[in-house]
Design an enzyme around this catalytic site. Structure first.
Site, PDB file in Angstrom:
ATOM      1  N   HIS A  47       0.838  -1.205   0.000  1.00  0.00           N
ATOM      2  CA  HIS A  47       0.000   0.000   0.000  1.00  0.00           C
ATOM      3  C   HIS A  47       0.872   1.254   0.000  1.00  0.00           C
ATOM      4  O   HIS A  47       0.838   2.052   0.936  1.00  0.00           O
ATOM      5  CB  HIS A  47      -0.936  -0.010   1.215  1.00  0.00           C
ATOM      6  N   HIS A  55       0.074  -9.447   1.965  1.00  0.00           N
ATOM      7  CA  HIS A  55      -1.217  -9.646   2.643  1.00  0.00           C
ATOM      8  C   HIS A  55      -1.753 -11.057   2.483  1.00  0.00           C
ATOM      9  O   HIS A  55      -2.658 -11.474   3.196  1.00  0.00           O
ATOM     10  CB  HIS A  55      -2.286  -8.731   2.027  1.00  0.00           C
ATOM     11  N   CYS A  78       3.501 -12.614   3.767  1.00  0.00           N
ATOM     12  CA  CYS A  78       4.353 -12.466   4.956  1.00  0.00           C
ATOM     13  C   CYS A  78       4.198 -13.707   5.837  1.00  0.00           C
ATOM     14  O   CYS A  78       3.072 -14.175   6.070  1.00  0.00           O
ATOM     15  CB  CYS A  78       3.936 -11.226   5.732  1.00  0.00           C
ATOM     16  N   GLU A 137      -5.886  -8.589   3.811  1.00  0.00           N
ATOM     17  CA  GLU A 137      -5.311  -9.622   4.693  1.00  0.00           C
ATOM     18  C   GLU A 137      -6.415 -10.415   5.389  1.00  0.00           C
ATOM     19  O   GLU A 137      -6.379 -11.658   5.447  1.00  0.00           O
ATOM     20  CB  GLU A 137      -4.406  -8.958   5.751  1.00  0.00           C
ATOM     21  N   CYS A 150       1.518  -8.507  14.613  1.00  0.00           N
ATOM     22  CA  CYS A 150       2.930  -8.817  14.387  1.00  0.00           C
ATOM     23  C   CYS A 150       3.825  -7.872  15.179  1.00  0.00           C
ATOM     24  O   CYS A 150       3.420  -6.764  15.548  1.00  0.00           O
ATOM     25  CB  CYS A 150       3.261  -8.802  12.896  1.00  0.00           C
ATOM     26  N   SER A 171      -3.537   0.402   6.077  1.00  0.00           N
ATOM     27  CA  SER A 171      -4.205   0.203   7.365  1.00  0.00           C
ATOM     28  C   SER A 171      -3.262   0.496   8.529  1.00  0.00           C
ATOM     29  O   SER A 171      -3.624   1.177   9.486  1.00  0.00           O
ATOM     30  CB  SER A 171      -4.706  -1.244   7.432  1.00  0.00           C
ATOM     31  N   ASN A 172      -2.015   0.001   8.423  1.00  0.00           N
ATOM     32  CA  ASN A 172      -1.117   0.182   9.571  1.00  0.00           C
ATOM     33  C   ASN A 172      -0.722   1.650   9.730  1.00  0.00           C
ATOM     34  O   ASN A 172      -0.518   2.127  10.838  1.00  0.00           O
ATOM     35  CB  ASN A 172       0.078  -0.765   9.479  1.00  0.00           C
TER      36      ASN A 172
HETATM   37  S1  SF4 Z   1       3.078  -5.480   9.027  1.00  0.00           S
HETATM   38 FE1  SF4 Z   1       3.733  -7.385   9.999  1.00  0.00          FE
HETATM   39  S2  SF4 Z   1       2.424  -8.957   9.085  1.00  0.00           S
HETATM   40 FE2  SF4 Z   1       2.275  -7.167   7.770  1.00  0.00          FE
HETATM   41  S3  SF4 Z   1       3.845  -7.491   6.236  1.00  0.00           S
HETATM   42 FE3  SF4 Z   1       4.798  -6.310   7.851  1.00  0.00          FE
HETATM   43  S4  SF4 Z   1       5.789  -7.830   9.179  1.00  0.00           S
HETATM   44 FE4  SF4 Z   1       4.289  -8.909   7.889  1.00  0.00          FE
END
Ligand code: SF4
Length: 284
Positions: free
Chosen positions: A43, A76, A98, A128, A192, A221-222
């Site tokens: 993203h 994802h 991942c 995901e 994670c 999202s993160n």
């Molecule tokens: S945020 Fe965490 S789960 Fe997502 S790709 Fe990165 S290491 Fe992997």
């Protein structure tokens, strides 16, 4: 102006790995096959543009993928149905899911087979989560609020997992509530470590600066979670941008100490450009 960068920010292990896999394949494409990802690899539009310039094609659906090509599955992951659809197409599959996500997919598959009802704490429209649900026959309850949990009937056995980028506080709150929804509940905190480190660093940073700039894709999202965390500490002084030229310089020059954090799909070169631009700003 002083600029402080969060201890943990930018590319995570899973994103770095997926990008390396894609560039390695693009640079070593001896057979000159078309190389696809299903949806953007990560993203972050700037990185996606670079990959497309290097020859990567983005397919919106399995039907858009031609036979005799290479398909890279993004970090994802994808559902089992999608994986099977791609597999039927005489293509080489390179799985860049991942490992943290792969582990969740395996967990829901295993516990579904053992008769557990699956609950995923997360956003139902996130790729995901949609992918994970596809490894338990698309029968998971997907929850992100207390009201969502109230709708789940009481069952015998419940298995709880969580989207890798959810805030830890939300996981503990909702998973505690889920304890009352079955005779037997097994819970896996599958957030994670990269996410936890970035969220914790963002929180500490926001407490100790005058304003925060969060860098990352508007669809990430993160990154959005980091924005929420920083806004919690600095409601009027948190700014979300994708690239350096979006910096609200007229506002930022009123602050003395500015913190920077970045989502897990933000490359270092974008973070460096932002730092450089901020460091040049005079304080008014
Ligand atoms: S945020 Fe965490 S789960 Fe997502 S790709 Fe990165 S290491 Fe992997």
């Amino acid at each position: 102006m002083k600029v402080i960068v969060a201890d943990h920010s930018g590319f995570c292990f899973g994103v770095e790995r997926a990008i390396k896999i894609a560039f390695d394949k693009l640079n070593d494409n001896i057979s000159k096959k078309n190389i696809y990802t299903l949806g953007p690899l990560i993203h972050n539009q700037q990185v996606v543009d670079k990959l497309q310039n290097a020859g990567l094609k983005v397919a919106d659906a399995p039907d858009d993928i031609e036979g005799n090509s290479v398909v890279i599955i993004r970090s994802h992951g994808v559902s089992k149905d999608i994986y099977d659809l791609i597999n039927e197409k005489n293509v080489d599959i390179i799985d860049a899911t991942c490992p943290f996500v792969k582990k969740i997919q395996n967990t829901v598959k295993k516990y579904k087979a053992k008769g557990y009802t699956i609950v995923i704490i997360g956003n139902s429209d996130h790729p995901e989560v949609m992918g994970i649900n596809g490894w338990c026959d698309n029968q998971a309850y997907i929850v992100k609020t207390e009201e969502d949990i109230e709708k789940i009937p009481f069952v015998q056995k419940l298995c709880v997992v969580v989207q890798t980028t959810m805030p830890t506080g939300l996981y503990y709150k909702l998973s505690d509530m889920l304890e009352k929804k079955a005779e037997q509940v097994i819970k896996f905190n599958t957030i994670c470590s990269a996410t936890m480190d970035r969220q914790e660093s963002a929180r500490n940073l926001a407490k100790n600066v005058d304003a925060v700039v969060v860098i990352g894709g508007y669809h990430s999202s993160n990154t959005q979670k980091l924005v929420d965390i920083c806004k919690n500490e600095k409601p009027d002084a948190t700014f979300h941008i994708e690239i350096a030229k979006e910096l609200p310089v007229d506002v930022l020059k009123n602050y003395e100490v500015i913190g920077i954090t970045a989502g897990a799909s933000t490359p270092k070169w974008i973070i460096d450009e932002v730092i450089e631009r901020l460091s040049d700003l005079p304080i008014s």
